[in-house]
Design a protein around this motif. Structure first.
Motif, PDB file in Angstrom:
ATOM      1  N   ALA A  94     -42.076  38.308 -39.043  1.00  0.00           N
ATOM      2  CA  ALA A  94     -41.294  36.531 -37.942  1.00  0.00           C
ATOM      3  C   ALA A  94     -40.171  36.656 -38.716  1.00  0.00           C
ATOM      4  O   ALA A  94     -39.091  36.679 -40.228  1.00  0.00           O
ATOM      5  CB  ALA A  94     -41.853  35.396 -38.691  1.00  0.00           C
ATOM      6  N   LEU A 140     -39.916  31.195 -39.068  1.00  0.00           N
ATOM      7  CA  LEU A 140     -40.291  31.223 -40.249  1.00  0.00           C
ATOM      8  C   LEU A 140     -40.140  29.407 -40.435  1.00  0.00           C
ATOM      9  O   LEU A 140     -40.890  28.042 -41.101  1.00  0.00           O
ATOM     10  CB  LEU A 140     -39.980  31.334 -41.763  1.00  0.00           C
ATOM     11  CG  LEU A 140     -40.553  33.128 -41.122  1.00  0.00           C
ATOM     12  CD1 LEU A 140     -40.275  33.881 -42.782  1.00  0.00           C
ATOM     13  CD2 LEU A 140     -41.732  32.465 -41.874  1.00  0.00           C
ATOM     14  N   VAL A 195     -41.856  26.896 -37.823  1.00  0.00           N
ATOM     15  CA  VAL A 195     -43.884  27.152 -38.614  1.00  0.00           C
ATOM     16  C   VAL A 195     -43.889  25.956 -39.462  1.00  0.00           C
ATOM     17  O   VAL A 195     -44.741  25.862 -39.211  1.00  0.00           O
ATOM     18  CB  VAL A 195     -44.255  28.607 -38.701  1.00  0.00           C
ATOM     19  CG1 VAL A 195     -45.676  28.648 -38.707  1.00  0.00           C
ATOM     20  CG2 VAL A 195     -44.046  28.661 -37.247  1.00  0.00           C
ATOM     21  N   SER A 196     -42.923  26.251 -40.774  1.00  0.00           N
ATOM     22  CA  SER A 196     -43.510  26.017 -41.571  1.00  0.00           C
ATOM     23  C   SER A 196     -42.386  24.017 -41.539  1.00  0.00           C
ATOM     24  O   SER A 196     -43.902  23.789 -42.013  1.00  0.00           O
ATOM     25  CB  SER A 196     -42.601  26.550 -42.536  1.00  0.00           C
ATOM     26  OG  SER A 196     -41.721  26.434 -42.295  1.00  0.00           O
ATOM     27  N   TRP A 254     -50.534  36.705 -39.287  1.00  0.00           N
ATOM     28  CA  TRP A 254     -50.054  35.761 -40.261  1.00  0.00           C
ATOM     29  C   TRP A 254     -49.532  36.940 -41.372  1.00  0.00           C
ATOM     30  O   TRP A 254     -48.224  36.746 -42.135  1.00  0.00           O
ATOM     31  CB  TRP A 254     -51.632  35.837 -41.367  1.00  0.00           C
ATOM     32  CG  TRP A 254     -52.432  37.028 -41.426  1.00  0.00           C
ATOM     33  CD1 TRP A 254     -53.214  37.071 -40.550  1.00  0.00           C
ATOM     34  CD2 TRP A 254     -52.189  38.175 -42.667  1.00  0.00           C
ATOM     35  NE1 TRP A 254     -53.957  38.616 -41.065  1.00  0.00           N
ATOM     36  CE2 TRP A 254     -53.887  38.961 -42.290  1.00  0.00           C
ATOM     37  CE3 TRP A 254     -51.453  37.943 -44.091  1.00  0.00           C
ATOM     38  CZ2 TRP A 254     -53.478  39.426 -43.041  1.00  0.00           C
ATOM     39  CZ3 TRP A 254     -52.256  39.514 -44.593  1.00  0.00           C
ATOM     40  CH2 TRP A 254     -52.886  40.097 -43.992  1.00  0.00           C
ATOM     41  N   LEU A 310     -45.971  36.541 -40.254  1.00  0.00           N
ATOM     42  CA  LEU A 310     -45.201  34.725 -41.508  1.00  0.00           C
ATOM     43  C   LEU A 310     -45.368  35.928 -42.958  1.00  0.00           C
ATOM     44  O   LEU A 310     -43.811  35.355 -43.524  1.00  0.00           O
ATOM     45  CB  LEU A 310     -46.339  34.341 -41.128  1.00  0.00           C
ATOM     46  CG  LEU A 310     -47.081  33.696 -39.898  1.00  0.00           C
ATOM     47  CD1 LEU A 310     -47.699  32.831 -40.756  1.00  0.00           C
ATOM     48  CD2 LEU A 310     -45.477  33.272 -39.353  1.00  0.00           C
ATOM     49  N   VAL A 339     -49.890  25.689 -38.740  1.00  0.00           N
ATOM     50  CA  VAL A 339     -49.427  27.066 -39.327  1.00  0.00           C
ATOM     51  C   VAL A 339     -49.995  27.880 -38.196  1.00  0.00           C
ATOM     52  O   VAL A 339     -49.218  28.878 -37.190  1.00  0.00           O
ATOM     53  CB  VAL A 339     -49.137  27.013 -40.227  1.00  0.00           C
ATOM     54  CG1 VAL A 339     -48.770  28.908 -40.400  1.00  0.00           C
ATOM     55  CG2 VAL A 339     -48.167  26.864 -41.166  1.00  0.00           C
ATOM     56  N   ALA A 393     -47.787  29.736 -35.083  1.00  0.00           N
ATOM     57  CA  ALA A 393     -47.755  31.337 -34.931  1.00  0.00           C
ATOM     58  C   ALA A 393     -48.153  31.890 -34.094  1.00  0.00           C
ATOM     59  O   ALA A 393     -47.740  32.697 -33.575  1.00  0.00           O
ATOM     60  CB  ALA A 393     -48.041  31.767 -36.394  1.00  0.00           C
TER      61      ALA A 393
END
Length: 477
Positions: free
Chosen positions: A21, A26, A29-30, A135, A138, A206, A210
């Motif tokens: 990603a 990142l 999303v975070s 995932w 990420l 998340v 994502a």
């Protein structure tokens, strides 16, 4: 190594789930997950839920997932935020639960889209599936960012320095001023125990974001030709069903629309028996008939004017008969509620029946030109809009007002049931005369407590302003 995926990129290289990603993805999303976890008041309906939904919607926009279908996708986002507003203005937990599910569906559809019934069904959960599959991106992306000499470590170092500065100076300010300390304690989540719920909220957001970043949509598939049947093969069963509807309506006119006069003329029949008899069966008939209409419209031939005429006539007649059944069910329900009072379940069932009636009208409109490409999206959108309409209606306040009026007219009231309603009902219940008012509001006074900023709720704030110390509770049947 394959190139990182940029924000909003709709196509990815081969082995896409192994592609790291990008830092931008990142970050969005975070940040979205952290902010939502801090805002959501676990175990309580409040403003934080509304803000969290708005943050997620803004993150989807930042991720660039608004493409050529801009107006449709923006509509789903607006509807999601509208449903999220329920957390700030309504205290009814059941209503807010429906709104959360509806908002999640709208957020997924704002990315995945869809026109047909199947596409909408897949689109309502597709982004969640894409998020669970993303995932590896990420994890690999985070590892690459940390190991990168081009700023990954420096960024994390900057974050750490900022966190230390906030902690040091925040602690000093809190020690210097009690009011500031109280504000900080209300804003900062309590991590003294196991922060399981906040972690769950973070992970859910998340996954959603994502999935929004990397959802590609279903692969294009060649559309299967619809297998049409002969005219007699669909017209015969539908025609027989229509005749059964006509016979039922013709024979049962007095029962369907008899109302008070029919009940009083019929020996041994109470209001409850009249209202309950057949209501659920009529509700099932409405839903099943719409399914029959959908199947018949799909398989019926329409090459010639005669075939199209039979299609319009039979399905139009069946839809019109279904509207009569809808009216019958609503009549029974209304009589029951007028006699025994409103409850949440009775109101929800009535709204569902009204929505089915609206669907019937939309089916009639689609059948006029035999063009129904817009119908599935309109059906789903109208259902979610009906849920938003419930938020505007304030159902528990509506129920409370009707029961207060019924008490004024008949002297009968169910204080136990009204005591189970949320703070939404308190302003209406405050109009009851004493001592019934004190009896009904006693349970509410124990539940309405002070809220933190993220827990603030308009309904509970209004209830706190109205509630007084209850007097002696006296039972009135």
């Amino acid at each position: 190594m394959s190139e990182s995926v940029s924000i909003g990129q709709l196509t990815t290289p081969d082995r896409e789930w192994a592609t790291p990603a990008s830092r931008a993805v990142l970050g969005v999303v975070s940040a979205g997950g952290i902010v939502a976890a801090m805002l959501v008041p676990i175990g309580k309906v409040g403003l934080g839920w509304t803000l969290a939904v708005a943050v997620v919607a803004c993150a989807i926009v930042v991720l660039g997932r608004i493409d050529e279908r801009r107006h449709v996708q923006a509509g789903w986002l607006v509807l999601a935020v509208g449903l999220g507003v329920a957390g700030a203005v309504r205290d009814a937990g059941w209503l807010f639960g429906f709104c959360v599910v509806g908002a999640a569906v709208c957020l997924s559809l704002s990315v995945a889209g869809g026109r047909s019934a199947g596409e909408l069904a897949r689109g309502s959960v597709a982004v969640w599936g894409s998020g669970l599959l993303s995932w590896p991106r990420l994890v690999v992306g985070a590892w690459v960012a940390v190991r990168s000499r081009q700023g990954g470590v420096r960024i994390w170092a900057a974050v750490g320095v900022g966190a230390v500065l906030v902690l040091v100076f925040g602690a000093l300010f809190a020690a210097a001023d009690a009011a500031f300390a109280e504000v900080v304690s209300s804003l900062v989540p309590d991590f003294s125990g196991v922060p399981g719920p906040s972690v769950v909220v973070f992970l859910i957001v998340v996954v959603l974001l994502a999935g929004a970043a990397y959802h590609r949509g279903a692969p294009a598939r060649a559309g299967r030709p619809v297998k049409r049947v002969r005219l007699v093969e669909w017209a015969l069963p539908v025609g027989v069903l229509l005749m059964l509807f006509a016979l039922f309506i013709g024979v049962q006119v007095a029962v369907l629309f008899g109302g008070d006069a029919y009940v009083t003329r019929t020996s041994g029949l109470t209001y409850a028996q009249y209202a309950r008899s057949g209501f659920w069966q009529l509700l099932a008939v409405t839903a099943l008939t719409l399914a029959v209409i959908a199947i018949a419209a799909r398989v019926a031939p329409r090459r010639t004017a005669v075939e199209r005429g039979w299609l319009r006539g039979l399905l139009g007649g069946l839809t019109a008969a279904t509207l009569v059944i809808v009216a019958s069910a609503l009549t029974r329900l209304w009589l029951y509620q007028e006699t025994y009072g409103f409850t949440v379940l009775r109101l929800l069932v009535g709204v569902a029946e009204l929505w089915l009636g609206l669907v019937c009208l939309m089916v009639l409109a689609a059948g006029r030109r035999l063009a129904a490409a817009w119908l599935p999206r309109a059906v789903l959108g109208s259902g979610l809009a009906a849920l938003l309409g419930l938020v505007v209606l304030n159902p528990e306040a509506f129920i409370a007002r009707w029961n207060v009026q019924r008490y004024a007219d008949t002297g009968r009231i169910d204080t136990a049931y009204l005591g189970t309603l949320s703070a939404d009902a308190v302003p209406a219940l405050a109009d009851l005369p004493e001592p019934v008012r004190a009896c009904v509001l006693l349970p509410h006074a124990a539940r309405v407590t002070d809220d933190s900023p993220t827990e603030w709720n308009w309904a509970r704030a209004a209830a706190r302003d109205l509630l007084l110390r209850p007097h002696a509770c006296e039972t009135h049947g």
